[in-house]
Design an enzyme around this catalytic site. Sequence first.
Site, PDB file in Angstrom:
ATOM      1  N   ASP A 118      13.766   3.635  -3.613  1.00  0.00           N
ATOM      2  CA  ASP A 118      13.282   2.179  -2.516  1.00  0.00           C
ATOM      3  C   ASP A 118      11.771   1.635  -2.758  1.00  0.00           C
ATOM      4  O   ASP A 118      10.934   2.410  -2.838  1.00  0.00           O
ATOM      5  CB  ASP A 118      13.222   2.696  -1.034  1.00  0.00           C
ATOM      6  CG  ASP A 118      12.952   1.817  -0.229  1.00  0.00           C
ATOM      7  OD1 ASP A 118      12.883   0.846  -0.249  1.00  0.00           O
ATOM      8  OD2 ASP A 118      12.579   1.898   1.426  1.00  0.00           O
TER       9      ASP A 118
ATOM     10  N   TYR B  52       7.783   7.251   4.729  1.00  0.00           N
ATOM     11  CA  TYR B  52       8.175   6.881   5.777  1.00  0.00           C
ATOM     12  C   TYR B  52       8.225   7.207   6.532  1.00  0.00           C
ATOM     13  O   TYR B  52       9.524   7.708   6.882  1.00  0.00           O
ATOM     14  CB  TYR B  52       8.809   5.333   5.410  1.00  0.00           C
ATOM     15  CG  TYR B  52       9.227   4.979   6.656  1.00  0.00           C
ATOM     16  CD1 TYR B  52      10.711   4.212   6.712  1.00  0.00           C
ATOM     17  CD2 TYR B  52       8.763   3.771   7.417  1.00  0.00           C
ATOM     18  CE1 TYR B  52      11.059   3.207   7.096  1.00  0.00           C
ATOM     19  CE2 TYR B  52       8.979   2.981   8.171  1.00  0.00           C
ATOM     20  CZ  TYR B  52       9.962   2.423   8.195  1.00  0.00           C
ATOM     21  OH  TYR B  52      11.040   1.982   9.135  1.00  0.00           O
TER      22      TYR B  52
ATOM     23  N   ILE C 246      10.473  -1.468  -2.183  1.00  0.00           N
ATOM     24  CA  ILE C 246      10.535  -2.651  -0.892  1.00  0.00           C
ATOM     25  C   ILE C 246       9.201  -3.326  -1.057  1.00  0.00           C
ATOM     26  O   ILE C 246       8.700  -4.069  -1.373  1.00  0.00           O
ATOM     27  CB  ILE C 246      11.120  -2.788   0.496  1.00  0.00           C
ATOM     28  CG1 ILE C 246      10.465  -1.128   0.975  1.00  0.00           C
ATOM     29  CG2 ILE C 246      12.497  -2.100   0.565  1.00  0.00           C
ATOM     30  CD1 ILE C 246      10.169  -1.406   2.597  1.00  0.00           C
TER      31      ILE C 246
ATOM     32  N   LYS D 158       8.885  -6.845   3.057  1.00  0.00           N
ATOM     33  CA  LYS D 158       7.451  -6.661   2.464  1.00  0.00           C
ATOM     34  C   LYS D 158       6.461  -7.838   1.683  1.00  0.00           C
ATOM     35  O   LYS D 158       6.095  -8.513   1.697  1.00  0.00           O
ATOM     36  CB  LYS D 158       7.057  -5.271   2.066  1.00  0.00           C
ATOM     37  CG  LYS D 158       7.925  -4.015   2.828  1.00  0.00           C
ATOM     38  CD  LYS D 158       6.936  -4.120   4.626  1.00  0.00           C
ATOM     39  CE  LYS D 158       8.358  -2.944   5.065  1.00  0.00           C
ATOM     40  NZ  LYS D 158       7.961  -3.389   6.457  1.00  0.00           N
TER      41      LYS D 158
END
Lengths: 438, 547
Positions: free
Chosen positions: A237, A152, A239, A276
């Site tokens: 992570d 990202y 998410i 998200k």
Amino acid sequence: MVAKVYKPCIPLSAIATSSTHGEDSPYFAGWRAYDEDPYDATTNPSGVIQMGLAENQVSFDLLEKYLEEHQEVSKLVNGIGGFRENALFQDYHGLNSFRKAMASFMEEIRGGKVKFDSNRIVLTAGATAANELLSFIIANPGDALLVPTPYYPGFDRDLRWRTGVNIIPVNCNSSNKFQITKQALEEAYAKAKKADLQVKGLLMTNPSNPLGTAMTRPVLEEILNFISSKNMHLISDEIYSGSVFSSEEFISIAEILEESGYADAQRVHIVYSLSKDLGLPGFRVGAIYSYNDAVVTTARRMSSFTLVSSQTQKMLSPMLSDVNFTKNYIKTNRERLKRRYDYVVEKLRECGIECLHGNAGLFCWMNLKPLLEEATTDGELKLWETILKDLKLDISPGSSCHCTEPGWFRVCFANMSIETLDVALSRFTSFMEKRRKT
Amino acid sequence: MTRFSRASSNPSPETNPAPPRLKSDEGPAMRIIVPLQGVVQGRGGLVLGSLLPCALFYFLQLYLKSRNRPSQSPPSSPPTTLSTPDDHHASPSSPPSASGSTIHRTLSRGLLSPRSHPNVSSRAAAVARPDEDSLYYVGYKKCLRDPFHRVDNPEGIIQLGLAENRLSQDLILDWLEKNAYGALLGGDRPGELNIMGLTTYLPFDGSDNFKNAVAGFMGQVLQESVSFDPSQIVLTSGATPAMEILSFCLADPGNAFLVPSPYYPGWDRDIKWRTGVELVPVPCRSTDNFNISIPALERAYTQAKKRGLKIRAVLIANPTNPTGHVLSRDTLIDLLDFVTEKNIHLISDEVFAGSIHGESKFVSVAEVLESEGIDKTRVHIVYGLSKDLPLPGFRVGVIHSYNETVIAASAKLARFSSVSAPTQQLLTAMLSDKQFISNYLGANRQRMRRMFLLFVDALKQLGIECANSEAGFYCWADMSRYITSYSEKGEKKLWEKLLTVAKVNVTPGLSCHCIEPGWFRCCFTTLTEEDIPLVVERMKRVTQGPK
């Protein structure tokens, strides 16, 4: 607008004047192009369609329905006798009920395969803040974090800007579907050592952004062994965990830890967010879940800079604790995302574009290598510009994600109506047809 | 003494599966001794053959000893369910510290090799340390564990150390009950809920609507003496991050701000912690009514320069905390002249601007700038909705700056500390209800004045005089007659007695960097009128008790 006179005589900090915010990359340039000329079906049908923003708008009707049926949650006040308990005040522990609700929701997403202790949850205003906080906590200025590529683009800013921490990429490529290998990890580690950088941790995104794939058990175990042997932290992570199309295909690092009796768990920290899975990026709700007491204590204090509004906690608490609602939401959201994904991949295939086989997320990882004039970053950026200027589609080039293989692009599909998506796909189709003719 | 002499009775479940690295002194030493044998055995002669290897070996020992001294913090304890309050580090023995030592190791629990536990950064370790030196936080935490409640815990600690205002929260709650749901509706048809506007990403520094509403509110608080431009504000999740973000923009690590003291204890953590910026207190004196002295600022500036410390700004609070004063126009002009001459910034924290209970009219630095024609790009205001409105939980802070670069950088940094969308929407509606705001500000002012007078009077009964405060949620009380030794130590003893005997938490002046012992900040805005006699009775345990 304030007068554009910048008097250079009053100095500012290096942070204020640096470009480590990273917003100069094409990833962000595409967003600006969209802002200047946004698509609208009626008022601007030839505008830019935003396919570079990973937002989830496929399930907000379910949220609306819940809020409509439970109006009292927005009033923030429970009348109990004459005493009104209110959410006007909070301290950095956050509301107990909300932390419990987050723990419950996170468990639900993992199909009940793991248990989360709400006392280990530290709330932050978004996962962006959570990642930065962990970077501050586990590393000193000048230290390094390993991050598998492609990653990202925001990490360049979130992990490095104010913290002074470096990122060393762990390079992955399409030869094995971009999976992280032991060799890649060791190479990155050696590179850091050579540059005299202390590696404090590895940050991985599972499921991956931009790949849209969930990590497999062998890879997760390999990573755990690696960070253990090097005495590092591991940030997972997660998410997009609620956006894995099929619940069996997501394995959280929490599962691996629980299975092995939490050996070495105190190296591990999970990042989560409602931006998200729940499609609520504006609400700014993120969380750190850490198995390390010192990290929990410190993160809690440091969260003073990034607390979640108590109003928001109060509003969402009943909804996230409502197992009927969350079970249905998670299931429906997954189905809708899978449908969209299959639809997009099929349509792209029909016009000759292949994507990486994905099973998660709000985007697909598109292979445009055959279209490159030259197999270089420049070639990729030229193609990106063509797609932005001629097709009026903002997609994210792999180079912005530090992908070492030119020609890959991330395409978001969940942030628009199905009608807009059709328009976008038809633009791809025309483009490919035109190319075939020439 | 071995490193792990204190064996744990419950061996931790997570022993490191990887074989521990060789830590012994013998390994590297052997690699040098063996070749030395050649010298000893004959090639160097008697002197060289014996003295040289002995000397070398001696220095080798010294070298190895210094290398083996641990430079990282000791391991943290195993991941157990946290049964104690979250804030409390679960390790039973010594807290982690950035400068480890062998002694720490023997006290730490477990048979684990230190290398099996990844450490936290020195930034983090400094923060995870129990706040032994900040009584402000110690008192706060003690209060959390044993909070006073009229019915459920009448013997608990009465919290007078937290600047929260509950005097008029009923007015806010009434408004919410009538208007909150309507404020969140976004649909085209009446009663229709449309949350699209709430759910998507908003600009990280706040939506335009909310900025307009906040700018309007700030103007209303100042009774329209100033009009704030929404494009010059950045909204953040509280004044705490607003102050930190501003600090990140105005100074580099190792630089410093001059801060007239006594000052708000929270700044020591909020500003210094992650930015690496130092705060240099510039003491104000009771003989001077704790007014800011420009000559004192000059002296502090010069001294800092001599020490090689670069001053980047003067930081003030107006109204002041903990003394509760409203700065005069002249003082503000003098400050502006000072920072202009030194080419540094001025940060004015005006969070209590709407919480004036006294007679003086508040003058914002923004007002002075407008009339005095001074370079505005060096002046920055911090504001928020946690004091003037009782909404600290909602997390709304403001950076106001005339400096384009500061606004641009702050807007980007605000991504780490944004205001939640439903909160922006709800408060846009509330702040736009000008009539309600006007009623609230007026009613709250009256209630604050009443409570202030009652409280100051009560303290007077105990022989405690207060400074002439006009603003804020607290009074600045002189309890020096009750400290046994006129020193920091004496003040700390009195503070402890108040906490443990009177079971009242107040903020000691030394937490605020006050150089005159005996001053305490006491907040009165979480009390009801009925609580005041109780506070007096409690404090009598100390004021009339044995010394």
